[in-house]
Write a protein that holds these residues in place. Structure first.
Motif, PDB file in Angstrom:
ATOM      1  N   GLU A 116     -32.304 -28.203  -3.216  1.00 15.88           N
ATOM      2  CA  GLU A 116     -32.508 -26.896  -3.831  1.00 15.88           C
ATOM      3  C   GLU A 116     -31.335 -26.570  -4.744  1.00 15.88           C
ATOM      4  O   GLU A 116     -30.232 -27.091  -4.584  1.00 15.88           O
ATOM      5  N   LEU A 117     -31.600 -25.701  -5.701  1.00 20.25           N
ATOM      6  CA  LEU A 117     -30.555 -25.173  -6.564  1.00 20.25           C
ATOM      7  C   LEU A 117     -30.043 -23.871  -5.965  1.00 20.25           C
ATOM      8  O   LEU A 117     -30.816 -22.992  -5.588  1.00 20.25           O
ATOM      9  N   ARG A 118     -28.721 -23.780  -5.887  1.00 13.91           N
ATOM     10  CA  ARG A 118     -28.080 -22.587  -5.368  1.00 13.91           C
ATOM     11  C   ARG A 118     -27.078 -22.077  -6.404  1.00 13.91           C
ATOM     12  O   ARG A 118     -26.720 -22.803  -7.343  1.00 13.91           O
ATOM     13  N   VAL A 119     -26.623 -20.861  -6.243  1.00 16.37           N
ATOM     14  CA  VAL A 119     -25.684 -20.265  -7.178  1.00 16.37           C
ATOM     15  C   VAL A 119     -24.513 -19.687  -6.394  1.00 16.37           C
ATOM     16  O   VAL A 119     -24.689 -19.126  -5.307  1.00 16.37           O
ATOM     17  N   VAL A 120     -23.311 -19.884  -6.916  1.00 22.66           N
ATOM     18  CA  VAL A 120     -22.108 -19.372  -6.276  1.00 22.66           C
ATOM     19  C   VAL A 120     -21.253 -18.700  -7.344  1.00 22.66           C
ATOM     20  O   VAL A 120     -21.215 -19.154  -8.493  1.00 22.66           O
ATOM     21  N   ASP A 121     -20.593 -17.624  -6.967  1.00 24.00           N
ATOM     22  CA  ASP A 121     -19.766 -16.880  -7.914  1.00 24.00           C
ATOM     23  C   ASP A 121     -18.306 -17.283  -7.783  1.00 24.00           C
ATOM     24  O   ASP A 121     -17.759 -17.351  -6.680  1.00 24.00           O
ATOM     25  N   VAL A 122     -17.676 -17.558  -8.914  1.00 19.73           N
ATOM     26  CA  VAL A 122     -16.232 -17.745  -8.987  1.00 19.73           C
ATOM     27  C   VAL A 122     -15.718 -16.600  -9.848  1.00 19.73           C
ATOM     28  O   VAL A 122     -15.916 -16.593 -11.079  1.00 19.73           O
ATOM     29  N   GLY A 123     -15.115 -15.614  -9.208  1.00 23.34           N
ATOM     30  CA  GLY A 123     -14.811 -14.375  -9.917  1.00 23.34           C
ATOM     31  C   GLY A 123     -16.121 -13.704 -10.281  1.00 23.34           C
ATOM     32  O   GLY A 123     -16.985 -13.472  -9.425  1.00 23.34           O
ATOM     33  N   GLU A 124     -16.321 -13.438 -11.558  1.00 27.45           N
ATOM     34  CA  GLU A 124     -17.571 -12.818 -12.013  1.00 27.45           C
ATOM     35  C   GLU A 124     -18.510 -13.817 -12.671  1.00 27.45           C
ATOM     36  O   GLU A 124     -19.539 -13.422 -13.238  1.00 27.45           O
ATOM     37  N   ASP A 128     -11.827 -26.990  -7.981  1.00 30.26           N
ATOM     38  CA  ASP A 128     -12.593 -26.658  -6.781  1.00 30.26           C
ATOM     39  C   ASP A 128     -11.967 -25.401  -6.177  1.00 30.26           C
ATOM     40  O   ASP A 128     -11.304 -25.456  -5.133  1.00 30.26           O
ATOM     41  N   PRO A 129     -12.155 -24.256  -6.822  1.00 29.26           N
ATOM     42  CA  PRO A 129     -11.418 -23.053  -6.444  1.00 29.26           C
ATOM     43  C   PRO A 129     -11.860 -22.396  -5.145  1.00 29.26           C
ATOM     44  O   PRO A 129     -11.131 -21.542  -4.616  1.00 29.26           O
ATOM     45  N   LEU A 130     -13.030 -22.763  -4.611  1.00 28.66           N
ATOM     46  CA  LEU A 130     -13.540 -22.110  -3.404  1.00 28.66           C
ATOM     47  C   LEU A 130     -13.394 -23.029  -2.198  1.00 28.66           C
ATOM     48  O   LEU A 130     -13.664 -24.233  -2.294  1.00 28.66           O
ATOM     49  N   PRO A 131     -12.983 -22.490  -1.047  1.00 23.69           N
ATOM     50  CA  PRO A 131     -12.823 -23.338   0.140  1.00 23.69           C
ATOM     51  C   PRO A 131     -14.150 -23.877   0.667  1.00 23.69           C
ATOM     52  O   PRO A 131     -14.206 -24.955   1.250  1.00 23.69           O
ATOM     53  N   ASP A 132     -15.234 -23.127   0.491  1.00 28.62           N
ATOM     54  CA  ASP A 132     -16.545 -23.556   0.982  1.00 28.62           C
ATOM     55  C   ASP A 132     -17.614 -23.068   0.005  1.00 28.62           C
ATOM     56  O   ASP A 132     -18.317 -22.087   0.272  1.00 28.62           O
ATOM     57  N   PRO A 133     -17.747 -23.749  -1.148  1.00 34.84           N
ATOM     58  CA  PRO A 133     -18.708 -23.267  -2.147  1.00 34.84           C
ATOM     59  C   PRO A 133     -20.140 -23.256  -1.646  1.00 34.84           C
ATOM     60  O   PRO A 133     -20.910 -22.346  -1.969  1.00 34.84           O
ATOM     61  N   ASP A 134     -20.541 -24.255  -0.844  1.00 37.10           N
ATOM     62  CA  ASP A 134     -21.903 -24.258  -0.313  1.00 37.10           C
ATOM     63  C   ASP A 134     -22.133 -23.050   0.584  1.00 37.10           C
ATOM     64  O   ASP A 134     -23.168 -22.381   0.498  1.00 37.10           O
ATOM     65  N   GLY A 135     -21.164 -22.779   1.450  1.00 36.60           N
ATOM     66  CA  GLY A 135     -21.321 -21.659   2.357  1.00 36.60           C
ATOM     67  C   GLY A 135     -21.363 -20.317   1.654  1.00 36.60           C
ATOM     68  O   GLY A 135     -21.987 -19.363   2.134  1.00 36.60           O
ATOM     69  N   ALA A 136     -20.697 -20.238   0.504  1.00 40.65           N
ATOM     70  CA  ALA A 136     -20.666 -18.981  -0.244  1.00 40.65           C
ATOM     71  C   ALA A 136     -21.837 -18.843  -1.211  1.00 40.65           C
ATOM     72  O   ALA A 136     -21.972 -17.804  -1.866  1.00 40.65           O
TER      73      ALA A 136
END
Length: 333
Positions: free
Chosen positions: A138-146, A307-315
């Motif tokens: 699946e395609l998911r979306v995660v925010d880094v800042g805005e 890779d600025p997020l510790p858990d991009p999948d989880g977020a």
């Protein structure tokens, strides 16, 4: 007999292995089919034996297109498809016994895209000799800042075979190792000049059309995950397809078309650097273990991380929860 499908074989990462791919198709496909082979500047040592083997077969057609990307090659064949279904098959994939009928059955149930269970052979890293490469995704979306970024999430990634679900399931993504399309849907989609994430572009197009995609694990494909040593001509194609002149523009083209960057964009470029180091090491005769160490050295020397997020999948959250993103552009290049 009327062909039930058109099977189109294109190079994926290499030239060698085409003969084994063709052999597996004829060995395991009792249904009548058309076979189209995209000759993207195959060396004579690879293509000539296959031409000789298939000479005189009415169902076979060769497309001599010169050195170009698989997507550009498929765009040449797209308007010529006249069967109810079409199968895209990479030349480093091998179909197995009984592979086609379950895909046709799922298509008959109304699904526009049917992907088999794709198992990868042990290759660029150690693990089970045969394990899941793609079941559902699946395609998911995660925010880094805005800024929102896309993530391609693969379920059961590298799961061993006994632990993979065995039922047909809806999926939001597929890959081009092997996939069956409804013929009309295939003729309608745009085939952009991409070498990365092109399958995800097509997935979004199909979602926008209201089409369903499923995985049918009764059909099984084996994919050679770069474990077999390449010859020099193979590396010529790999370095062309995965070169920066094509990978970077592919990302920008996706961004123009859908308005998103991928969170893993830099990781993909790093993957290319590591794979080139791996392939050259293997070509020089290094066993897989030493080749893997060479990839780690290449990573330290030539790769930068983002890779600025510790858990991009989880977020992350599912992209399609609020509907399919509006396609911003129909540029193909």
């Amino acid at each position: 007999m009327t062909a039930v499908t058109t099977i189109i074989i294109t190079p994926r990462d290499r030239y060698s292995g085409l003969d084994e791919c063709v052999d597996s198709v004829y060995r395991h496909t009792p249904q009548p089919f058309q076979l189209w082979i995209m000759d993207l500047d195959y060396p004579a040592s690879v293509i000539d034996p296959v031409r000789k083997q298939l000479a005189g077969r009415a169902e076979v057609r060769f497309f001599e297109l010169g050195l170009r990307t698989p997507m550009d090659a498929l765009r040449e064949a797209q308007p010529l498809v006249d069967t109810a279904t079409v199968v895209l098959l990479d030349n480093d994939s091998r179909v197995t016994a009984g592979w086609l009928q379950p895909l046709l059955d799922a298509h008959a149930d109304g699904h526009a895209v049917v992907t088999p269970l794709i198992l990868e052979r042990e290759g660029v890293d150690r693990g089970a000799p045969l394990r899941n490469h793609l079941y559902t995704g699946e395609l998911r979306v995660v925010d880094v800042g805005e800024t929102p970024y896309l993530i391609e999430h693969k379920h059961f990634r590298r799961t061993e075979v006994p632990d993979i679900p065995d039922e047909r399931s809806l999926t939001g993504t597929f890959e081009l190792h092997c996939v069956l399309f409804d013929g009309d849907a295939f003729r309608r989609i745009e085939l952009p000049s991409m070498v990365i994430r092109e399958h995800l572009d097509i997935s979004l197009q199909l979602a926008a059309m209201g089409k369903t995609m499923v995985v049918e694990p009764k059909s099984v494909i084996h994919f050679d995950n770069l474990g077999t040593r390449m010859v020099l001509s193979d590396m010529r194609f790999f370095f062309y397809r995965w070169g920066p002149k094509l990978t970077g523009p592919s990302s920008r083209l996706f961004e123009r078309r859908w308005g998103y960057n991928f969170y893993s964009e830099q990781s993909m470029y790093n993957w290319v650097v590591r794979r080139k180091a791996f392939l050259v090491s293997r070509w020089l005769g290094a066993p897989i273990g030493i080749a893997n160490r060479a990839t780690q050295l290449a990573k330290k020397l030539f790769c930068r991380d983002w890779d600025p997020l510790p858990d991009p999948d989880g977020a992350s959250r599912p992209l399609l929860t609020d509907g399919v993103p509006r396609q911003l552009s129909h540029d193909l290049r």
